[in-house]
Design an enzyme around this catalytic site. Structure first.
Site, short mmCIF file in Angstrom:
data_model
loop_
_atom_site.label_atom_id
_atom_site.label_comp_id
_atom_site.label_asym_id
_atom_site.label_seq_id
_atom_site.Cartn_x
_atom_site.Cartn_y
_atom_site.Cartn_z
N PHE A 74 0.80 -1.45 -0.10
CA PHE A 74 -0.19 0.10 0.10
C PHE A 74 0.91 1.26 0.04
CE2 PHE A 74 -1.95 2.89 3.38
CZ PHE A 74 -2.82 3.70 2.22
N ALA A 107 8.15 -5.47 4.46
CA ALA A 107 8.27 -5.70 5.91
C ALA A 107 7.00 -6.69 5.82
CB ALA A 107 7.88 -4.26 6.89
N TYR A 166 5.34 -8.13 16.01
CA TYR A 166 5.43 -6.99 15.01
C TYR A 166 6.17 -5.86 15.57
CZ TYR A 166 4.29 -3.01 12.21
OH TYR A 166 4.66 -1.91 11.48
#
Length: 370
Positions: free
Chosen positions: A32, A99, A167
């Site tokens: 995105f 990532a 994360y």
């Protein structure tokens, strides 16, 4: 648009023309945020090479844009593949966005998350060390890299790093890895200057990621269903994706000119008005998109921070960076993007980028000057 842009008859210079004809490597270009950055870099006249996995969803913003960038599909966990792409591209600047970016996925795939975010970054840095053309590296992490104490004030770049979930913790570790490379392995004269960038919760058209508020809302609305909300009172620093990207590009401009003082960590977050709860964000979207519906879940979910905000004083003061679109503008443009796409299939990303640059010129941002 390349070095400059004509807005209402006025020619404005963007990022001092730093990206015109530059060779740029962009990891994570199919994601995105990466796809929006690829669009902007292409409009600035850069020669963009992308390195990423295939898009994770269908549809996805990268495919819809149809850009002409060199497109390598690799896994940054593979050091040989990363080294091969960097050597072929011979970039002058690297924007590292690849990532595993999802908190909830990190609970299901912690090893993948750690390997991608930490070792993947090290692979990129190693390849850049071996490539003499690389002058600058902007490694993107997250606002979630801070040890979250649920403070009411924003975190500064000097605050403690940490993370509860895999994360967040992996991104904190990524920050430490970059700092180590900068201090020990990239400290010699002529070595690439490397900085990290920490942004807030970015929103905007073209995001179909799983377990993100607005993409989930768009999917539910398209299906005519109600969205299940996990944490309606969780507060985040919401900002349009172009806000964070303007910070990355401005930081890259400084590094390309060899200004070592900017090879540090930087926050790029919204002003205090952008710190809003999930329920408030949904209510504001509903003002212009009355078809959306949501309800609160009764199920338990993995831990996520309830309160998080950034202090971007450093970027304001030393980089001259400032937000252009407030929370209402960000939500309005995001809603417009999806509503237009759902109604007609039209992609308005380029038009919205033009509008953002025009508004930045009016505000008088440091990177957009007449």
């Amino acid at each position: 648009m390349a070095n400059d842009s004509s807005l209402a008859g006025v020619v404005v210079n963007l990022f001092s023309g730093s990206y015109l004809n530059r060779r740029v490597l962009l990891t994570g270009h199919t994601g995105f945020k990466g796809s929006w950055l690829a669009l902007w870099l292409s409009r600035l006249g850069a020669h963009v090479t992308g390195a990423s996995l295939a898009p994770a969803t269908t549809p996805n913003h990268w495919d819809l844009l149809g850009l002409g960038a060199v497109d390598h599909r690799i896994d940054i966990r593979d050091p040989d593949a990363v080294a091969r792409v960097v050597a072929e591209a011979q970039p002058e600047i690297v924007f590292h966005l690849a990532a595993q970016p999802l908190v909830r996925r990190s609970y299901a795939a912690p090893i993948e998350t750690w390997a991608t975010n930490v070792m993947g970054t090290c692979h990129v840095l190693e390849a850049c060390r071996a490539t003499s053309t690389v002058k600058a590296i902007v490694a993107v992490t997250t606002d979630k890299c801070y040890q979250n104490n649920e403070w009411v004030w924003g975190y500064r770049e000097t605050d403690r790093l940490g993370g509860h979930d895999p994360y967040s913790a992996s991104k904190a570790a990524t920050e430490l890895a970059v700092a180590s490379y900068r201090a020990s392995l990239m400290s010699r004269p002529g070595a690439p200057l490397v900085a990290t960038a920490r942004a807030g919760n970015v929103i905007g058209g073209g995001d179909w990621s799983e377990d993100r508020l607005i993409p989930d809302l768009v999917r539910a609305t398209g299906n005519g269903t109600s969205l299940e909300i996990r944490s309606p009172h969780a507060t985040r620093p919401w900002q349009h994706v172009l806000e964070s990207l303007s910070g990355y590009l401005l930081l890259g401009e400084r590094l390309l000119t060899g200004q070592n003082a900017f090879a540090e960590a930087w926050n790029f977050g919204p002003d205090s008005h952008g710190n809003r709860s999930v329920s408030d964000v949904l209510g504001r979207i509903a003002e212009s998109w009355p078809e959306i519906r949501w309800h609160m879940t009764t199920q338990s979910h993995p831990h996520e921070a309830r309160l998080l905000s950034l202090d971007s004083t450093k970027a304001h003061t030393l980089l001259g960076w400032q937000p252009v679109w407030g929370i209402d503008d960000a939500l309005r443009h995001t809603s417009e993007w999806y509503r237009t796409w759902l109604a007609s299939g039209e992609i308005v990303s380029s038009r919205q980028l033009d509008q953002y640059i025009e508004d930045a010129a009016v505000v008088g941002t440091s990177w957009c000057q007449a």
